[in-house]
Design a protein around this motif. Sequence first.
Motif, PDB file in Angstrom:
ATOM      1  N   TYR A 141       0.826  -1.198   0.000  1.00  0.00           N
ATOM      2  CA  TYR A 141       0.000   0.000   0.000  1.00  0.00           C
ATOM      3  C   TYR A 141       0.866   1.255   0.000  1.00  0.00           C
ATOM      4  O   TYR A 141       2.060   1.215   0.270  1.00  0.00           O
ATOM      5  N   ILE A 158      -4.248   0.713  -2.007  1.00  0.00           N
ATOM      6  CA  ILE A 158      -3.641  -0.598  -2.220  1.00  0.00           C
ATOM      7  C   ILE A 158      -2.886  -0.580  -3.546  1.00  0.00           C
ATOM      8  O   ILE A 158      -3.467  -0.286  -4.592  1.00  0.00           O
ATOM      9  N   GLU A 228      -7.423  -0.156   4.675  1.00  0.00           N
ATOM     10  CA  GLU A 228      -8.173   1.039   4.296  1.00  0.00           C
ATOM     11  C   GLU A 228      -9.056   1.571   5.421  1.00  0.00           C
ATOM     12  O   GLU A 228      -9.601   2.673   5.311  1.00  0.00           O
TER      13      GLU A 228
END
Length: 242
Positions: A141, A158, A228
């Motif tokens: 990421y 990502i 996330e």
Amino acid sequence: MKKLSAFLFLIFLSSCQVTETININSDGSGNIELYSLRDENSMVQIGRHFTADKFIDTAFVFRDYIKKYQETFVRFNKADQDLFTEHSNVKMQIKVDPIQVENFNRVAVDFKKIEQVPNVYESLGLANSLKENYPISKKSYKINYTFDGTTFKRNLVITDLDKLNQDVKMVEERKKMYAKYKLVQSYTLHYNFPRKIKSVSNEKAILSADKKTLSIEFQLSDCYQNPEITNLEVVLEQKDFQ
């Protein structure tokens, strides 16, 4: 090398407290620090005792590493050299104290604009690649930060889905293996702003009394499985009202 990276990843996951601190000034400048502390009580629970017998407390700036290992630096391709150079101003500290049973690392960098901050989560790995002359292993990421004077955003993107899926699989296996233990594995965002906070996108955020500072704590394993969830938007008040 991949096996070693996976091993370190799992130890890190099982027994670490990670804190990402950002301080932003009124002109948009500031600094970011990533502090990772290995929790020795957790390590003992899973049967891994503190084995270091040598005191280490080393601090350096990445650009000094580039100079020190210049012969290795020139062997990397242009893209890798540019990545090393991007981290030139990053400051790092590694401390291992067998007497105090302390093991941590700190990565920090000052910025004029937060958009210019490199991915500090890769800095130590890059330093090791340069020192040991082995291929760069990137994270799955990239974190982008923005601040326009009123709105701050932390946007994790990502970049390698295959690697992320591999990490998720390892995390799931370890969570089952260590389910019976009470391990310390926290991940905390701690942000200081120049004005009062009007709103935060994450409802779990805790604000300071003056509303200029926020803290959010996650389970480290949750962040590895779904990084996330650390995305964030903070809106500041136009001015402080007394």
